[in-house]
Motif scaffolding. Sequence first.
Motif: not given
Length: 469
Positions: A248-269
């Motif tokens: 996942a590419k996640i844009k943090a509050k400070d505007g930085k975009v970091e790529t992180s690895e996860f085994s699974h993802c739940i979408t609850a939007i």
Amino acid sequence: MSNYDVIVLGSGPGGYVAAIRCAQLGLKTAIVERENLGGICLNWGCIPTKALLRSAEILHYAQHAKDYGLKIAGTIEADLEAVVKRSRGVAKQLSSGIAHLMKKNKITVHMGEGTLNGPTSLTVKGDKGEEKLTAKHVIVATGARARDLPFAKADGNKVWTYRTAMTPPEMPKKLLVIGSGAIGIEFASFYNDMGCDVTVVEMLDRIVPVEDKDVSSFLEKSLTKQGMTIMTGAGVEDIKVSDKGVTAKIKAKDGKVETSEFSHCITAIGIMPNTENIGIDKLAKLDRGFIQIDPYGRTKSKGLWAIGDCTPGPWLAHKASHEGVTAAEAIAQELGNKDVHPHPLNRDAIPGCTYCHPQIASVGLTEAKAKESGHEVKVGMFPFIGNGKAIALGEAEGFTKTVFDAKTGELLGAHMVGAEVTEMIQGYTIGKTLETTEAELMQTVFPHPTISESMHESVLGAYGKALHI
């Protein structure tokens, strides 16, 4: 062709309750259901999630047995398969209970996909083929489903909605939860208690954003202390799925975009209303798919009604049930029953509950909303650390907050976080329905020792009269 007084399309907590109330009022009633009686709530939502969360809660207590002066020999671990099996058993028991209620109330059940041919007629396609049904009135209660992220379609493998999260194919090791509303935060809490490494990403500036700001702040601190990673003001910009997991590419509050690895993802939007392909487009006014109704559930077409999650929010099971009763009574009144007196729904008196650990519950206006609405307010807060029962339970984290109109004493809202608050909020909800002021609440005798005494102290606190702080 079968003819009824009322046909209800959908058998969730809105639909089946509407059908029962219609039958009680002497109306010949049918219900149409494409999948399981009880709808999402009983089969895939409210009830089985609470069963899962109860297992996680027991695990949490067992792991902290020494805090209560107890020793448990051997290791304590979660058996995910057994936990899920228990949850499914609870759902099955309740779903079969609905079948019994339909029989008891002489409601005809048509299993299959229902499509409206007009305001008061529909076609049902099921195992028995196609049948045409007509009625004097039709209530649409088709509910809603989880909304997909455009770049992260739920696949039931690595990217889940609540449905897969309830019957997981495997235990996640590192879980990304997108969205921190009730569904997202409940699953984050469950998997965190089960030993999973959980990260929650919320686009807005705080988690559980519909709640009072003080509740959001307290919950974030509590979940962080439990080991969760909480990212607010952040967004998931892209997700790549592989056999190994989710990148996942996640844009943090400070505007930085970091790529992180996860085994699974739940979408609850959020949710999407189930209003496509049911023939309602020309029969009712829709706004982003949600059926627009009057305060009793009427659509723009005579004889056609709608309730629950396919109508404007809040999207809660108990709101759907209440709307079901209102619509049923309004229909009976239209059909000549002079003994029913339906009341429109008071949206300010609908409680909300989230069963994370700690629990949160609220009713009415937040402090900020009350001020925005032009109220001058008096606010009382009482921490559970001043409550004897909470301390005895080993659950001294939490508080009760009440918001009053400073001029009239009207109870505008109540907000709670901590042990058993989902059971206690109904006290304030009854108060709101009875249009109570601080005077009645102050004069109410609360039993001792109970956590509910924090409610009394919070009211007293709003007027500088708290006794235990």
